[in-house]
Enzyme design. Sequence first.
Site, PDB file in Angstrom:
ATOM      1  N   ASP A  55       0.818  -1.228   0.000  1.00  0.00           N
ATOM      2  CA  ASP A  55       0.000   0.000   0.000  1.00  0.00           C
ATOM      3  C   ASP A  55       0.845   1.269   0.000  1.00  0.00           C
ATOM      4  O   ASP A  55       0.530   2.242   0.694  1.00  0.00           O
ATOM      5  CB  ASP A  55      -0.954   0.014   1.212  1.00  0.00           C
ATOM      6  CG  ASP A  55      -2.004  -1.078   1.131  1.00  0.00           C
ATOM      7  OD1 ASP A  55      -2.419  -1.413   0.007  1.00  0.00           O
ATOM      8  OD2 ASP A  55      -2.399  -1.604   2.186  1.00  0.00           O
ATOM      9  N   THR A  73       0.503   0.755  -7.597  1.00  0.00           N
ATOM     10  CA  THR A  73      -0.485   0.658  -8.672  1.00  0.00           C
ATOM     11  C   THR A  73      -0.674   1.999  -9.376  1.00  0.00           C
ATOM     12  O   THR A  73      -0.656   2.075 -10.611  1.00  0.00           O
ATOM     13  CB  THR A  73      -1.830   0.149  -8.118  1.00  0.00           C
ATOM     14  OG1 THR A  73      -1.627  -1.135  -7.509  1.00  0.00           O
ATOM     15  CG2 THR A  73      -2.860   0.019  -9.229  1.00  0.00           C
ATOM     16  N   LYS A  75       0.257  -7.339 -14.059  1.00  0.00           N
ATOM     17  CA  LYS A  75       0.209  -7.712 -12.645  1.00  0.00           C
ATOM     18  C   LYS A  75       0.319  -9.228 -12.614  1.00  0.00           C
ATOM     19  O   LYS A  75      -0.679  -9.938 -12.698  1.00  0.00           O
ATOM     20  CB  LYS A  75      -1.103  -7.247 -12.006  1.00  0.00           C
ATOM     21  CG  LYS A  75      -1.197  -7.545 -10.517  1.00  0.00           C
ATOM     22  CD  LYS A  75      -0.374  -6.585  -9.685  1.00  0.00           C
ATOM     23  CE  LYS A  75      -0.570  -6.847  -8.201  1.00  0.00           C
ATOM     24  NZ  LYS A  75       0.118  -5.852  -7.354  1.00  0.00           N
ATOM     25  N   THR A  83      -3.750 -10.926  -5.807  1.00  0.00           N
ATOM     26  CA  THR A  83      -4.483 -11.654  -4.774  1.00  0.00           C
ATOM     27  C   THR A  83      -5.697 -10.839  -4.346  1.00  0.00           C
ATOM     28  O   THR A  83      -5.768  -9.631  -4.554  1.00  0.00           O
ATOM     29  CB  THR A  83      -3.590 -11.945  -3.554  1.00  0.00           C
ATOM     30  OG1 THR A  83      -3.195 -10.709  -2.942  1.00  0.00           O
ATOM     31  CG2 THR A  83      -2.346 -12.721  -3.964  1.00  0.00           C
ATOM     32  N   GLU A 140       4.051  -4.908 -12.290  1.00  0.00           N
ATOM     33  CA  GLU A 140       3.825  -4.494 -10.900  1.00  0.00           C
ATOM     34  C   GLU A 140       3.807  -5.699  -9.968  1.00  0.00           C
ATOM     35  O   GLU A 140       2.972  -6.589 -10.096  1.00  0.00           O
ATOM     36  CB  GLU A 140       2.507  -3.724 -10.758  1.00  0.00           C
ATOM     37  CG  GLU A 140       2.302  -3.230  -9.328  1.00  0.00           C
ATOM     38  CD  GLU A 140       0.894  -2.744  -9.028  1.00  0.00           C
ATOM     39  OE1 GLU A 140       0.543  -2.673  -7.835  1.00  0.00           O
ATOM     40  OE2 GLU A 140       0.153  -2.440  -9.984  1.00  0.00           O
ATOM     41  N   GLY A 141       4.721  -5.709  -9.017  1.00  0.00           N
ATOM     42  CA  GLY A 141       4.790  -6.801  -8.059  1.00  0.00           C
ATOM     43  C   GLY A 141       3.752  -6.676  -6.960  1.00  0.00           C
ATOM     44  O   GLY A 141       3.018  -5.692  -6.868  1.00  0.00           O
ATOM     45  N   ALA A 142       3.715  -7.696  -6.108  1.00  0.00           N
ATOM     46  CA  ALA A 142       2.833  -7.692  -4.939  1.00  0.00           C
ATOM     47  C   ALA A 142       3.667  -7.317  -3.718  1.00  0.00           C
ATOM     48  O   ALA A 142       4.629  -8.003  -3.386  1.00  0.00           O
ATOM     49  CB  ALA A 142       2.205  -9.070  -4.753  1.00  0.00           C
ATOM     50  N   HIS A 190       4.001  11.368  -3.325  1.00  0.00           N
ATOM     51  CA  HIS A 190       3.495  12.422  -2.435  1.00  0.00           C
ATOM     52  C   HIS A 190       2.081  12.129  -1.931  1.00  0.00           C
ATOM     53  O   HIS A 190       1.648  12.718  -0.936  1.00  0.00           O
ATOM     54  CB  HIS A 190       3.495  13.769  -3.162  1.00  0.00           C
ATOM     55  CG  HIS A 190       4.852  14.357  -3.334  1.00  0.00           C
ATOM     56  ND1 HIS A 190       5.528  14.990  -2.317  1.00  0.00           N
ATOM     57  CD2 HIS A 190       5.687  14.397  -4.417  1.00  0.00           C
ATOM     58  CE1 HIS A 190       6.702  15.412  -2.754  1.00  0.00           C
ATOM     59  NE2 HIS A 190       6.829  15.067  -4.024  1.00  0.00           N
TER      60      HIS A 190
END
Length: 215
Positions: A13, A17, A38, A42, A115-117, A176
């Site tokens: 988070d 993304t 992606k 999950t 994009e990784g997890a 930001h």
Amino acid sequence: MKGVYFVSGIDTDIGKTVATGVLAKQLLQQGKSVITQKPVQTGCQNIADDIAVHRKIMGKPMQEADKQGLTMPEIFSYPASPHLAARLDGRALDLDKIRTATQQLAAQYEIVLVEGAGGLMVPLTENLLTIDYIRQQGYPVILVTSGRLGSINHTLLSFAALKQYGIRLHSLVFNHIHDSRDAHIAQDSLNYLKCRLKADFSEAEWMELAKTDAV
């Protein structure tokens, strides 16, 4: 910029993304042929939510590669790290399927943003970390950080891991949108990390994700 790039973050988070979608949009505006992927999503079924966000930011509908599953080769229903989500879904994560999908995208597009997890040390399987997979594939990394409290520590740990594994850092993206509410902390984090990037990865680019880029 050409080839496959792995977008990771200093934590979950952290804004990977949005950063992936914004970077893809900027590359499109430069006339580049670009697609996002992606490889492991999950907490979803059938469609990868992150890919939908990418397309929204890019101003694009779902692509043919999306419909073919190439941009979202592995989807698990439980919202957890890939190794746990796969176990709870009762099936193994298929690394060959992921590799093949990325290769097919790379053959069709000039740039593929993967994009990784979570972060670099997130387990893909019981025996393979995300950073292991990145090193195996030889992907340069785009690392997303922020100005929230703790980001300096997490970023420096990520720097150390990249150096230990011999992985090239293409760029550090300062998000930001996730800045600390304390302006002093946010600004100091930016200043400190900008200097450390120059010292530790002199060839890497510094990028910033504005608050206005929030979805």
